[in-house]
Design an enzyme around this catalytic site. Structure first.
Site, PDB file in Angstrom:
ATOM      1  N   GLY A  28      -3.196  -5.909  -1.742  1.00 25.52           N
ATOM      2  CA  GLY A  28      -3.806  -7.159  -1.295  1.00 25.52           C
ATOM      3  C   GLY A  28      -2.796  -8.061  -0.636  1.00 25.52           C
ATOM      4  O   GLY A  28      -1.731  -8.321  -1.204  1.00 25.52           O
ATOM      5  N   ASN A 101      -9.198  -7.089 -10.758  1.00 27.52           N
ATOM      6  CA  ASN A 101      -9.324  -6.150  -9.642  1.00 27.52           C
ATOM      7  C   ASN A 101     -10.655  -5.427  -9.789  1.00 27.52           C
ATOM      8  O   ASN A 101     -10.924  -4.850 -10.841  1.00 27.52           O
ATOM      9  CB  ASN A 101      -8.154  -5.145  -9.682  1.00 27.52           C
ATOM     10  CG  ASN A 101      -8.299  -4.028  -8.654  1.00 27.52           C
ATOM     11  OD1 ASN A 101      -7.800  -2.934  -8.863  1.00 27.52           O
ATOM     12  ND2 ASN A 101      -8.958  -4.277  -7.549  1.00 27.52           N
ATOM     13  N   GLY A 102     -11.453  -5.450  -8.731  1.00 25.42           N
ATOM     14  CA  GLY A 102     -12.754  -4.786  -8.792  1.00 25.42           C
ATOM     15  C   GLY A 102     -13.828  -5.698  -8.237  1.00 25.42           C
ATOM     16  O   GLY A 102     -13.525  -6.681  -7.543  1.00 25.42           O
ATOM     17  N   THR A 303      -0.635   6.129   5.703  1.00 29.32           N
ATOM     18  CA  THR A 303      -1.193   6.808   4.538  1.00 29.32           C
ATOM     19  C   THR A 303      -1.408   8.300   4.747  1.00 29.32           C
ATOM     20  O   THR A 303      -1.237   9.092   3.821  1.00 29.32           O
ATOM     21  CB  THR A 303      -2.534   6.148   4.133  1.00 29.32           C
ATOM     22  OG1 THR A 303      -2.349   4.753   4.150  1.00 29.32           O
ATOM     23  CG2 THR A 303      -2.978   6.585   2.764  1.00 29.32           C
ATOM     24  N   ASP A 365      -5.944  11.325  10.147  1.00 29.19           N
ATOM     25  CA  ASP A 365      -6.003  10.011   9.481  1.00 29.19           C
ATOM     26  C   ASP A 365      -6.492  10.222   8.060  1.00 29.19           C
ATOM     27  O   ASP A 365      -7.127  11.240   7.762  1.00 29.19           O
ATOM     28  CB  ASP A 365      -6.922   9.040  10.231  1.00 29.19           C
ATOM     29  CG  ASP A 365      -6.496   7.591  10.000  1.00 29.19           C
ATOM     30  OD1 ASP A 365      -5.661   7.343   9.101  1.00 29.19           O
ATOM     31  OD2 ASP A 365      -6.985   6.696  10.712  1.00 29.19           O
ATOM     32  N   ASP A 366      -6.184   9.257   7.180  1.00 26.58           N
ATOM     33  CA  ASP A 366      -6.639   9.422   5.796  1.00 26.58           C
ATOM     34  C   ASP A 366      -8.150   9.266   5.706  1.00 26.58           C
ATOM     35  O   ASP A 366      -8.801   9.899   4.883  1.00 26.58           O
ATOM     36  CB  ASP A 366      -5.930   8.414   4.876  1.00 26.58           C
ATOM     37  CG  ASP A 366      -6.155   6.990   5.309  1.00 26.58           C
ATOM     38  OD1 ASP A 366      -7.153   6.388   4.891  1.00 26.58           O
ATOM     39  OD2 ASP A 366      -5.355   6.475   6.104  1.00 26.58           O
TER      40      ASP A 366
END
Ligand code: AMP
Length: 514
Positions: A28, A101-102, A303, A365-366
Protein backbone atom coordinates in the site's frame (compact mmCIF):
# COMPACT_ATOMS: atom_id res chain seq x y z
CA UNK A 1 -4.63 -4.18 -0.25
CA UNK A 2 -2.90 -3.03 2.89
CA UNK A 3 -0.11 -4.06 5.23
CA UNK A 4 -0.37 -4.29 9.01
CA UNK A 5 2.13 -4.72 11.82
CA UNK A 6 2.04 -4.89 15.60
CA UNK A 7 4.99 -5.15 17.98
CA UNK A 8 5.21 -5.75 21.71
CA UNK A 9 8.79 -4.88 22.68
CA UNK A 10 10.89 -4.38 25.77
CA UNK A 11 12.00 -0.90 24.72
CA UNK A 12 10.81 1.71 22.20
CA UNK A 13 9.38 0.04 19.12
CA UNK A 14 8.94 3.06 16.84
CA UNK A 15 11.96 2.39 14.65
CA UNK A 16 11.02 -1.26 14.29
CA UNK A 17 7.48 -0.30 13.31
CA UNK A 18 8.85 2.14 10.75
CA UNK A 19 11.20 -0.48 9.31
CA UNK A 20 8.41 -3.05 9.20
CA UNK A 21 6.15 -0.64 7.31
CA UNK A 22 8.88 0.00 4.75
CA UNK A 23 9.10 -3.79 4.27
CA UNK A 24 5.34 -3.85 3.70
CA UNK A 25 5.27 -0.75 1.50
CA UNK A 26 4.50 -2.82 -1.61
CA UNK A 27 1.11 -3.62 -0.03
CA UNK A 28 0.00 0.00 0.00
CA UNK A 29 1.36 3.39 -1.02
CA UNK A 30 -1.62 5.63 -0.40
CA UNK A 31 -1.19 6.35 3.30
CA UNK A 32 0.73 5.18 6.35
CA UNK A 33 0.31 5.38 10.11
CA UNK A 34 1.81 4.32 13.41
CA UNK A 35 0.36 4.40 16.92
CA UNK A 36 2.38 3.61 20.01
CA UNK A 37 1.51 3.50 23.67
CA UNK A 38 3.55 4.76 26.59
CA UNK A 39 2.25 4.99 30.15
CA UNK A 40 -1.34 4.67 28.99
CA UNK A 41 -0.93 7.52 26.50
CA UNK A 42 -1.36 6.88 22.79
CA UNK A 43 0.87 8.63 20.27
CA UNK A 44 0.10 8.67 16.62
CA UNK A 45 1.29 9.89 13.28
CA UNK A 46 -0.51 9.11 10.09
CA UNK A 47 -0.88 10.73 6.74
CA UNK A 48 -1.11 10.37 3.01
CA UNK A 49 1.99 9.20 1.18
CA UNK A 50 4.83 6.72 1.40
CA UNK A 51 6.28 5.70 4.75
CA UNK A 52 9.42 7.75 4.12
CA UNK A 53 7.32 10.86 3.46
CA UNK A 54 4.82 10.50 6.29
CA UNK A 55 7.30 10.05 9.15
CA UNK A 56 9.94 12.71 9.71
CA UNK A 57 12.51 12.77 12.48
CA UNK A 58 10.36 15.04 14.61
CA UNK A 59 7.40 12.67 14.36
CA UNK A 60 9.49 9.64 15.11
CA UNK A 61 11.06 11.26 18.16
CA UNK A 62 7.70 11.48 19.82
CA UNK A 63 6.30 8.07 18.95
CA UNK A 64 7.48 6.64 22.24
CA UNK A 65 6.31 3.38 23.69
CA UNK A 66 7.23 -0.27 23.93
CA UNK A 67 4.18 -1.40 22.03
CA UNK A 68 2.58 -0.17 18.86
CA UNK A 69 0.86 -0.93 15.60
CA UNK A 70 1.26 0.33 12.05
CA UNK A 71 -0.51 0.31 8.71
CA UNK A 72 0.19 1.02 5.05
CA UNK A 73 -2.90 1.69 3.01
CA UNK A 74 -3.93 0.88 -0.50
CA UNK A 75 -7.36 2.21 -1.36
CA UNK A 76 -9.70 -0.68 -2.10
CA UNK A 77 -13.01 0.89 -3.01
CA UNK A 78 -11.32 3.69 -4.91
CA UNK A 79 -11.55 6.18 -2.10
CA UNK A 80 -8.43 7.73 -0.72
CA UNK A 81 -7.48 10.64 1.50
CA UNK A 82 -6.20 11.53 4.93
CA UNK A 83 -9.37 10.69 6.83
CA UNK A 84 -8.97 7.06 5.78
CA UNK A 85 -5.36 6.66 6.94
CA UNK A 86 -5.07 4.00 9.64
CA UNK A 87 -4.82 2.99 12.48
CA UNK A 88 -8.29 4.09 13.55
CA UNK A 89 -8.96 4.90 17.21
CA UNK A 90 -11.88 4.81 19.64
CA UNK A 91 -11.57 6.07 23.19
CA UNK A 92 -14.03 3.69 24.79
CA UNK A 93 -13.47 1.22 26.30
CA UNK A 94 -9.87 1.66 27.46
CA UNK A 95 -8.64 3.42 24.26
CA UNK A 96 -8.35 1.02 21.35
CA UNK A 97 -6.69 1.45 17.97
CA UNK A 98 -6.78 -0.90 15.05
CA UNK A 99 -5.29 -1.49 11.61
CA UNK A 100 -6.98 -3.73 9.07
CA UNK A 101 -6.08 -5.49 5.84
CA UNK A 102 -8.98 -6.83 3.81
CA UNK A 103 -12.51 -5.77 3.08
CA UNK A 104 -15.74 -6.49 4.90
CA UNK A 105 -18.67 -7.52 2.75
CA UNK A 106 -21.44 -6.48 5.20
CA UNK A 107 -20.21 -2.97 6.03
CA UNK A 108 -23.52 -1.29 5.27
CA UNK A 109 -25.42 -3.56 7.64
CA UNK A 110 -22.73 -3.12 10.32
CA UNK A 111 -22.76 0.66 10.02
CA UNK A 112 -26.53 0.73 10.42
CA UNK A 113 -26.44 -1.55 13.43
CA UNK A 114 -23.59 0.36 15.03
CA UNK A 115 -25.51 3.60 14.64
CA UNK A 116 -29.02 2.46 15.54
CA UNK A 117 -28.41 -0.23 18.14
CA UNK A 118 -24.91 0.24 19.50
CA UNK A 119 -25.22 4.06 19.48
CA UNK A 120 -21.75 4.48 18.06
CA UNK A 121 -20.63 7.28 15.80
CA UNK A 122 -18.58 6.26 12.78
CA UNK A 123 -16.77 9.13 11.14
CA UNK A 124 -16.05 7.59 7.76
CA UNK A 125 -17.68 4.96 5.57
CA UNK A 126 -14.63 2.74 6.11
CA UNK A 127 -15.22 -0.92 6.86
CA UNK A 128 -12.11 -0.80 9.07
CA UNK A 129 -13.61 1.83 11.33
CA UNK A 130 -16.78 -0.27 11.52
CA UNK A 131 -14.72 -3.34 12.45
CA UNK A 132 -12.92 -1.45 15.22
CA UNK A 133 -16.22 -0.23 16.63
CA UNK A 134 -17.75 -3.70 16.59
CA UNK A 135 -14.76 -5.00 18.54
CA UNK A 136 -14.83 -2.06 20.96
CA UNK A 137 -18.57 -2.37 21.49
CA UNK A 138 -18.37 -6.08 22.23
CA UNK A 139 -15.48 -5.55 24.65
CA UNK A 140 -17.38 -2.72 26.31
CA UNK A 141 -20.42 -4.97 26.83
CA UNK A 142 -18.29 -7.29 28.96
CA UNK A 143 -18.02 -4.37 31.36
CA UNK A 144 -14.64 -5.04 32.94
CA UNK A 145 -12.39 -2.43 34.48
CA UNK A 146 -9.45 -4.37 33.09
CA UNK A 147 -9.83 -6.82 30.17
CA UNK A 148 -8.57 -10.38 30.61
CA UNK A 149 -7.28 -12.47 27.68
CA UNK A 150 -10.63 -14.32 27.80
CA UNK A 151 -12.48 -11.03 27.42
CA UNK A 152 -10.39 -10.18 24.38
CA UNK A 153 -11.07 -13.59 22.84
CA UNK A 154 -14.79 -13.38 23.59
CA UNK A 155 -14.90 -10.00 21.81
CA UNK A 156 -13.09 -11.45 18.78
CA UNK A 157 -15.55 -14.37 18.78
CA UNK A 158 -18.38 -11.83 18.60
CA UNK A 159 -16.61 -9.90 15.84
CA UNK A 160 -16.49 -13.12 13.83
CA UNK A 161 -20.21 -13.53 14.38
CA UNK A 162 -21.05 -10.01 13.22
CA UNK A 163 -18.52 -9.32 10.46
CA UNK A 164 -18.32 -10.95 7.01
CA UNK A 165 -15.54 -10.80 4.49
CA UNK A 166 -11.77 -10.61 4.74
CA UNK A 167 -9.92 -9.19 7.72
CA UNK A 168 -6.43 -9.56 9.03
CA UNK A 169 -6.27 -7.19 11.96
CA UNK A 170 -3.82 -5.82 14.52
CA UNK A 171 -5.02 -3.72 17.41
CA UNK A 172 -3.70 -2.14 20.56
CA UNK A 173 -5.52 -1.60 23.84
CA UNK A 174 -3.99 1.31 25.71
CA UNK A 175 -2.10 0.13 28.79
CA UNK A 176 -3.03 -3.50 28.19
CA UNK A 177 -1.59 -5.08 25.06
CA UNK A 178 -1.54 -6.03 21.42
CA UNK A 179 -4.31 -8.05 19.80
CA UNK A 180 -4.40 -9.65 16.34
CA UNK A 181 -6.87 -11.87 14.53
CA UNK A 182 -7.65 -13.35 11.14
CA UNK A 183 -11.08 -13.96 9.60
CA UNK A 184 -12.60 -17.47 9.70
CA UNK A 185 -11.36 -18.20 6.16
CA UNK A 186 -7.91 -16.69 6.66
CA UNK A 187 -8.31 -14.87 3.36
CA UNK A 188 -5.64 -12.27 4.08
CA UNK A 189 -2.28 -13.29 5.52
CA UNK A 190 -1.10 -12.68 9.10
CA UNK A 191 2.02 -14.19 10.66
CA UNK A 192 3.63 -13.85 14.08
CA UNK A 193 7.02 -14.43 15.60
CA UNK A 194 9.26 -13.62 18.53
CA UNK A 195 12.71 -12.44 19.46
CA UNK A 196 14.67 -12.86 22.68
CA UNK A 197 16.30 -9.82 24.29
CA UNK A 198 18.10 -9.35 27.60
CA UNK A 199 14.90 -7.86 28.96
CA UNK A 200 12.58 -10.64 27.84
CA UNK A 201 10.73 -11.93 24.79
CA UNK A 202 9.40 -9.53 22.18
CA UNK A 203 6.53 -10.38 19.84
CA UNK A 204 5.69 -9.20 16.36
CA UNK A 205 2.75 -9.82 14.07
CA UNK A 206 2.65 -8.69 10.44
CA UNK A 207 1.02 -9.22 7.07
CA UNK A 208 4.10 -10.86 5.61
CA UNK A 209 7.01 -12.84 7.01
CA UNK A 210 9.51 -10.61 5.18
CA UNK A 211 8.90 -7.92 7.82
CA UNK A 212 9.78 -10.35 10.63
CA UNK A 213 12.85 -11.65 8.81
CA UNK A 214 14.34 -8.24 8.30
CA UNK A 215 13.76 -7.18 11.89
CA UNK A 216 15.37 -10.32 13.27
CA UNK A 217 12.17 -11.90 14.60
CA UNK A 218 11.84 -15.62 14.24
CA UNK A 219 8.64 -16.68 12.56
CA UNK A 220 6.54 -18.90 14.84
CA UNK A 221 3.70 -19.55 12.41
CA UNK A 222 0.78 -17.99 10.54
CA UNK A 223 -2.25 -17.18 12.63
CA UNK A 224 -4.89 -19.78 11.85
CA UNK A 225 -8.18 -18.65 10.31
CA UNK A 226 -10.46 -17.46 13.11
CA UNK A 227 -7.60 -17.47 15.60
CA UNK A 228 -6.71 -14.53 17.85
CA UNK A 229 -3.47 -13.55 19.50
CA UNK A 230 -3.09 -11.33 22.55
CA UNK A 231 0.14 -10.16 24.15
CA UNK A 232 -0.75 -8.73 27.54
CA UNK A 233 0.94 -5.86 29.33
CA UNK A 234 3.45 -8.16 31.01
CA UNK A 235 4.49 -9.54 27.62
CA UNK A 236 2.79 -12.90 27.97
CA UNK A 237 1.50 -14.43 24.74
CA UNK A 238 -2.05 -15.86 24.61
CA UNK A 239 -3.54 -17.63 21.59
CA UNK A 240 -7.10 -18.82 21.10
CA UNK A 241 -9.27 -20.21 18.31
CA UNK A 242 -12.41 -18.04 18.21
CA UNK A 243 -14.60 -19.81 15.63
CA UNK A 244 -16.13 -23.29 15.56
CA UNK A 245 -15.39 -24.23 11.95
CA UNK A 246 -12.39 -22.38 10.59
CA UNK A 247 -11.65 -23.17 6.93
CA UNK A 248 -8.39 -21.89 5.59
CA UNK A 249 -9.10 -20.42 2.15
CA UNK A 250 -6.28 -17.96 1.53
CA UNK A 251 -6.30 -15.50 -1.35
CA UNK A 252 -4.31 -16.89 -4.25
CA UNK A 253 -3.72 -13.43 -5.69
CA UNK A 254 -1.13 -12.85 -2.92
CA UNK A 255 1.01 -15.37 -4.79
CA UNK A 256 0.15 -14.01 -8.23
CA UNK A 257 0.90 -10.37 -7.58
CA UNK A 258 0.71 -8.91 -4.12
CA UNK A 259 3.17 -10.50 -1.76
CA UNK A 260 6.91 -10.07 -1.89
CA UNK A 261 8.60 -13.14 -3.34
CA UNK A 262 10.77 -13.49 -0.23
CA UNK A 263 7.71 -13.96 1.97
CA UNK A 264 6.28 -17.27 3.09
CA UNK A 265 2.50 -17.26 3.45
CA UNK A 266 0.66 -20.14 5.10
CA UNK A 267 3.89 -22.12 4.71
CA UNK A 268 4.03 -21.48 0.95
CA UNK A 269 7.11 -19.74 -0.41
CA UNK A 270 5.83 -17.03 -2.74
CA UNK A 271 9.03 -17.28 -4.79
CA UNK A 272 8.76 -21.04 -5.24
CA UNK A 273 5.10 -20.72 -6.09
CA UNK A 274 5.91 -18.23 -8.86
CA UNK A 275 8.62 -20.57 -10.17
CA UNK A 276 6.05 -23.38 -10.34
CA UNK A 277 3.60 -21.06 -12.09
CA UNK A 278 6.25 -20.56 -14.79
CA UNK A 279 6.88 -24.28 -15.01
CA UNK A 280 3.18 -25.06 -15.48
CA UNK A 281 2.82 -22.34 -18.08
CA UNK A 282 5.83 -23.66 -20.01
CA UNK A 283 4.25 -27.12 -19.98
CA UNK A 284 1.04 -25.68 -21.37
CA UNK A 285 2.92 -23.83 -24.11
CA UNK A 286 4.73 -27.04 -25.09
CA UNK A 287 1.46 -28.94 -25.02
CA UNK A 288 -0.50 -26.43 -27.13
CA UNK A 289 2.36 -25.31 -29.39
CA UNK A 290 4.90 -28.16 -29.61
CA UNK A 291 6.52 -26.45 -32.62
CA UNK A 292 6.59 -22.97 -31.16
CA UNK A 293 9.10 -20.49 -32.61
CA UNK A 294 9.76 -18.39 -29.48
CA UNK A 295 13.29 -16.92 -29.57
CA UNK A 296 13.29 -15.13 -26.26
CA UNK A 297 11.22 -14.77 -23.07
CA UNK A 298 10.90 -11.22 -21.74
CA UNK A 299 9.26 -10.33 -18.40
CA UNK A 300 7.17 -7.25 -17.78
CA UNK A 301 8.86 -5.97 -14.63
CA UNK A 302 8.77 -6.63 -11.75
CA UNK A 303 6.40 -9.27 -10.45
CA UNK A 304 6.41 -11.57 -13.46
CA UNK A 305 10.20 -11.94 -13.50
CA UNK A 306 10.31 -15.12 -11.41
CA UNK A 307 7.67 -16.93 -13.49
CA UNK A 308 9.23 -15.69 -16.76
CA UNK A 309 12.66 -17.01 -15.78
CA UNK A 310 11.12 -20.38 -15.04
CA UNK A 311 9.23 -20.41 -18.37
CA UNK A 312 12.45 -19.70 -20.27
CA UNK A 313 14.28 -22.41 -18.37
CA UNK A 314 11.61 -25.02 -19.12
CA UNK A 315 11.19 -23.99 -22.77
CA UNK A 316 14.95 -23.93 -23.07
CA UNK A 317 14.99 -20.52 -24.72
CA UNK A 318 16.81 -17.32 -23.79
CA UNK A 319 15.60 -15.04 -20.98
CA UNK A 320 16.24 -11.34 -21.50
CA UNK A 321 15.36 -8.15 -19.65
CA UNK A 322 13.74 -6.31 -22.54
CA UNK A 323 12.05 -3.58 -20.54
CA UNK A 324 13.67 -1.24 -18.06
CA UNK A 325 11.56 0.25 -15.35
CA UNK A 326 11.79 3.77 -14.03
CA UNK A 327 11.42 3.17 -10.30
CA UNK A 328 10.64 6.77 -9.55
CA UNK A 329 7.28 6.79 -11.28
CA UNK A 330 4.11 6.11 -9.32
CA UNK A 331 1.93 3.10 -9.92
CA UNK A 332 -0.13 3.01 -13.08
CA UNK A 333 -2.81 0.68 -11.93
CA UNK A 334 -4.53 2.92 -9.43
CA UNK A 335 -4.64 5.98 -11.65
CA UNK A 336 -8.19 7.00 -12.35
CA UNK A 337 -8.72 7.25 -16.08
CA UNK A 338 -7.54 5.10 -18.94
CA UNK A 339 -5.64 7.92 -20.67
CA UNK A 340 -3.44 8.54 -17.63
CA UNK A 341 -2.80 4.82 -17.20
CA UNK A 342 -1.72 4.38 -20.83
CA UNK A 343 0.64 7.32 -20.73
CA UNK A 344 2.07 6.15 -17.46
CA UNK A 345 2.90 2.65 -18.76
CA UNK A 346 5.04 4.31 -21.45
CA UNK A 347 6.78 6.53 -18.93
CA UNK A 348 7.40 3.67 -16.57
CA UNK A 349 8.76 1.06 -18.98
CA UNK A 350 11.18 1.54 -21.83
CA UNK A 351 12.28 -1.13 -24.32
CA UNK A 352 15.87 -2.30 -24.77
CA UNK A 353 15.41 -2.30 -28.54
CA UNK A 354 18.15 -4.71 -29.58
CA UNK A 355 16.55 -7.49 -27.55
CA UNK A 356 13.43 -7.28 -29.75
CA UNK A 357 14.79 -6.60 -33.24
CA UNK A 358 13.86 -9.39 -35.65
CA UNK A 359 12.88 -11.78 -32.84
CA UNK A 360 9.77 -13.74 -31.88
CA UNK A 361 9.28 -12.64 -28.28
CA UNK A 362 7.16 -14.13 -25.52
CA UNK A 363 6.19 -11.36 -23.12
CA UNK A 364 5.18 -12.52 -19.65
CA UNK A 365 3.06 -10.60 -17.15
CA UNK A 366 1.88 -11.84 -13.77
CA UNK A 367 -1.72 -10.98 -14.64
CA UNK A 368 -3.80 -9.10 -17.18
CA UNK A 369 -6.47 -6.96 -15.58
CA UNK A 370 -7.71 -4.10 -17.75
CA UNK A 371 -5.26 -5.04 -20.47
CA UNK A 372 -3.75 -1.55 -20.55
CA UNK A 373 -0.24 -2.75 -19.76
CA UNK A 374 -0.35 -5.62 -22.25
CA UNK A 375 -1.67 -3.47 -25.07
CA UNK A 376 0.95 -0.78 -24.59
CA UNK A 377 3.80 -3.19 -24.05
CA UNK A 378 2.96 -5.27 -27.10
CA UNK A 379 2.96 -2.13 -29.22
CA UNK A 380 6.31 -1.11 -27.71
CA UNK A 381 7.72 -4.54 -28.58
CA UNK A 382 6.55 -4.10 -32.18
CA UNK A 383 7.93 -0.56 -32.32
CA UNK A 384 11.26 -1.99 -31.14
CA UNK A 385 11.29 -4.33 -34.15
CA UNK A 386 9.93 -7.65 -32.84
CA UNK A 387 8.82 -10.02 -35.62
CA UNK A 388 6.12 -11.72 -33.59
CA UNK A 389 4.79 -10.84 -30.16
CA UNK A 390 3.29 -13.57 -28.02
CA UNK A 391 1.83 -12.82 -24.61
CA UNK A 392 1.61 -15.09 -21.57
CA UNK A 393 -0.13 -14.42 -18.28
CA UNK A 394 1.15 -16.28 -15.23
CA UNK A 395 -2.39 -16.07 -13.84
CA UNK A 396 -5.65 -17.16 -15.45
CA UNK A 397 -7.96 -14.56 -16.99
CA UNK A 398 -9.23 -12.07 -14.38
CA UNK A 399 -12.97 -12.06 -15.03
CA UNK A 400 -14.59 -11.03 -11.74
CA UNK A 401 -14.11 -8.20 -9.25
CA UNK A 402 -12.34 -8.73 -5.96
CA UNK A 403 -14.35 -8.09 -2.80
CA UNK A 404 -11.75 -9.11 -0.24
CA UNK A 405 -9.41 -6.15 -0.24
CA UNK A 406 -7.69 -6.07 -3.62
CA UNK A 407 -8.29 -3.02 -5.73
CA UNK A 408 -9.69 -4.43 -8.94
CA UNK A 409 -11.69 -2.50 -11.49
CA UNK A 410 -15.40 -3.01 -11.89
CA UNK A 411 -16.31 -6.13 -13.89
CA UNK A 412 -17.07 -4.17 -17.06
CA UNK A 413 -13.54 -2.71 -17.04
CA UNK A 414 -11.82 -6.10 -16.88
CA UNK A 415 -10.62 -7.00 -20.36
CA UNK A 416 -11.48 -10.68 -19.86
CA UNK A 417 -15.00 -10.06 -18.60
CA UNK A 418 -17.38 -11.75 -21.05
CA UNK A 419 -14.62 -12.18 -23.63
CA UNK A 420 -12.89 -15.23 -25.10
CA UNK A 421 -9.13 -15.56 -25.14
CA UNK A 422 -9.13 -15.00 -28.88
CA UNK A 423 -11.03 -11.73 -28.50
CA UNK A 424 -8.66 -10.60 -25.78
CA UNK A 425 -5.61 -11.45 -27.91
CA UNK A 426 -7.04 -9.32 -30.71
CA UNK A 427 -7.79 -6.43 -28.38
CA UNK A 428 -4.28 -6.33 -26.93
CA UNK A 429 -2.72 -6.93 -30.35
CA UNK A 430 -0.90 -10.19 -29.52
CA UNK A 431 -0.07 -12.78 -32.17
CA UNK A 432 -1.01 -15.34 -29.57
CA UNK A 433 -2.14 -15.16 -25.95
CA UNK A 434 -1.73 -17.90 -23.42
CA UNK A 435 -3.20 -17.85 -19.93
CA UNK A 436 -2.32 -20.06 -16.99
CA UNK A 437 -5.02 -22.66 -16.28
CA UNK A 438 -6.68 -22.17 -12.90
CA UNK A 439 -5.97 -25.73 -11.80
CA UNK A 440 -2.27 -25.17 -12.57
CA UNK A 441 -2.22 -21.96 -10.56
CA UNK A 442 -3.84 -23.77 -7.63
CA UNK A 443 -1.39 -26.67 -8.02
CA UNK A 444 1.52 -24.19 -7.98
CA UNK A 445 0.34 -22.85 -4.64
CA UNK A 446 -0.82 -26.05 -2.99
CA UNK A 447 2.41 -27.84 -3.78
CA UNK A 448 3.88 -25.59 -1.09
CA UNK A 449 1.32 -26.69 1.48
CA UNK A 450 -0.75 -29.74 0.62
CA UNK A 451 -2.97 -29.28 3.67
CA UNK A 452 -4.69 -26.27 2.09
CA UNK A 453 -7.76 -27.68 0.39
CA UNK A 454 -9.09 -24.52 -1.14
CA UNK A 455 -7.88 -21.06 -2.16
CA UNK A 456 -9.91 -17.95 -2.73
CA UNK A 457 -9.80 -17.71 -6.55
CA UNK A 458 -12.86 -15.47 -6.92
CA UNK A 459 -11.29 -13.09 -9.45
CA UNK A 460 -10.79 -16.07 -11.74
CA UNK A 461 -13.88 -18.20 -11.09
CA UNK A 462 -16.40 -15.86 -9.46
CA UNK A 463 -16.76 -18.16 -6.46
CA UNK A 464 -16.74 -15.96 -3.33
CA UNK A 465 -15.89 -18.12 -0.33
CA UNK A 466 -17.79 -16.14 2.28
CA UNK A 467 -21.03 -17.07 0.50
CA UNK A 468 -22.66 -13.66 0.98
CA UNK A 469 -21.62 -11.95 -2.26
CA UNK A 470 -24.61 -11.75 -4.59
CA UNK A 471 -25.56 -9.85 -7.72
CA UNK A 472 -26.84 -6.87 -5.76
CA UNK A 473 -23.59 -6.57 -3.83
CA UNK A 474 -21.56 -6.72 -7.04
CA UNK A 475 -23.75 -4.11 -8.73
CA UNK A 476 -23.20 -1.73 -5.82
CA UNK A 477 -19.47 -2.43 -5.89
CA UNK A 478 -19.44 -1.72 -9.58
CA UNK A 479 -20.95 1.69 -9.00
CA UNK A 480 -18.25 2.49 -6.42
CA UNK A 481 -15.32 1.25 -8.43
CA UNK A 482 -15.73 2.23 -12.04
CA UNK A 483 -13.47 4.97 -13.37
CA UNK A 484 -16.21 7.57 -13.22
CA UNK A 485 -16.90 6.86 -9.55
CA UNK A 486 -13.20 6.96 -8.76
CA UNK A 487 -12.65 10.33 -10.34
CA UNK A 488 -15.73 11.73 -8.57
CA UNK A 489 -14.38 10.35 -5.35
CA UNK A 490 -11.00 11.93 -5.91
CA UNK A 491 -12.58 15.32 -6.58
CA UNK A 492 -14.72 15.18 -3.46
CA UNK A 493 -11.98 14.07 -1.07
CA UNK A 494 -10.96 17.11 0.93
CA UNK A 495 -7.60 17.32 2.69
CA UNK A 496 -9.47 17.66 5.98
CA UNK A 497 -8.05 16.93 9.35
CA UNK A 498 -7.89 13.21 9.81
CA UNK A 499 -6.02 13.31 13.09
CA UNK A 500 -7.87 11.78 15.99
CA UNK A 501 -8.81 14.34 18.58
CA UNK A 502 -7.41 13.74 22.04
CA UNK A 503 -4.36 11.87 20.87
CA UNK A 504 -0.87 13.06 20.95
CA UNK A 505 0.26 13.96 17.45
CA UNK A 506 3.99 14.24 17.12
CA UNK A 507 4.89 17.33 15.18
CA UNK A 508 1.62 18.91 16.18
CA UNK A 509 0.46 19.29 12.57
CA UNK A 510 -3.21 19.86 12.11
CA UNK A 511 -3.19 18.72 8.51
CA UNK A 512 -2.00 15.80 6.54
CA UNK A 513 0.25 16.44 3.64
CA UNK A 514 -1.17 15.31 0.31
P1 AMP B 1 -3.61 -4.03 -16.54
O1 AMP B 1 -2.66 -3.09 -17.20
O2 AMP B 1 -4.83 -3.34 -16.04
O3 AMP B 1 -3.92 -5.24 -17.34
O4 AMP B 1 -2.93 -4.54 -15.21
C1 AMP B 1 -1.97 -5.54 -15.25
C2 AMP B 1 -0.76 -5.12 -14.48
O5 AMP B 1 -1.12 -4.59 -13.21
C3 AMP B 1 0.13 -6.30 -14.25
O6 AMP B 1 1.40 -5.91 -14.70
C4 AMP B 1 0.15 -6.53 -12.74
O7 AMP B 1 1.48 -6.63 -12.31
C5 AMP B 1 -0.50 -5.32 -12.15
N1 AMP B 1 -1.58 -5.64 -11.21
C6 AMP B 1 -2.38 -6.70 -11.17
N2 AMP B 1 -3.29 -6.60 -10.18
C7 AMP B 1 -3.05 -5.43 -9.57
C8 AMP B 1 -3.66 -4.74 -8.48
N3 AMP B 1 -4.71 -5.23 -7.85
N4 AMP B 1 -3.15 -3.55 -8.13
C9 AMP B 1 -2.12 -3.03 -8.79
N5 AMP B 1 -1.51 -3.62 -9.83
C10 AMP B 1 -1.97 -4.81 -10.23
Amino acid sequence: MCGVVGIFGRSDVKLQLYDALTMLQHRGQDAAGIMTCVGGRLNQRKGVGLVKDVFHTRHMAELEGNMGIGHVRYPTAGSSGPALAQPFYVNSPYGICMAHNGNLTNTEELLEHLFKSDLRHINTDSDSEALLNVFAHELHLLGKLKPTPDDIFESVRRVHRRCRGAYAVVGMIANYGIVAFRDPFGIRPLVFGKRQTDNGTEYMVASESVALDVLGFQVERDLAPGEALYVDESGELHLHQCVENPRLTPCIFEHVYFARPDSIIDSISVYKCRLRMGEHLAEKILRCYPDHDIDVVIPIPDTSRVAAQSIAEHLNVKFREGFMKNRYIGRTFIMPGQKERKKSVRQKLNAVKLEFKGKNVLLVDDSIVRGTTSREIIQMARDAGASKVYMASAAPAVRYPNVYGIDMPSAGELIAHNRTEKEIAELIGADCLIYQDLEDLVASASEGNASIEKFDCAVFDGNYVTGDVDGLYLTKLDAQRNDQAKSNNKRSTSPGNGEVIGLHNPGGEAEYRQ
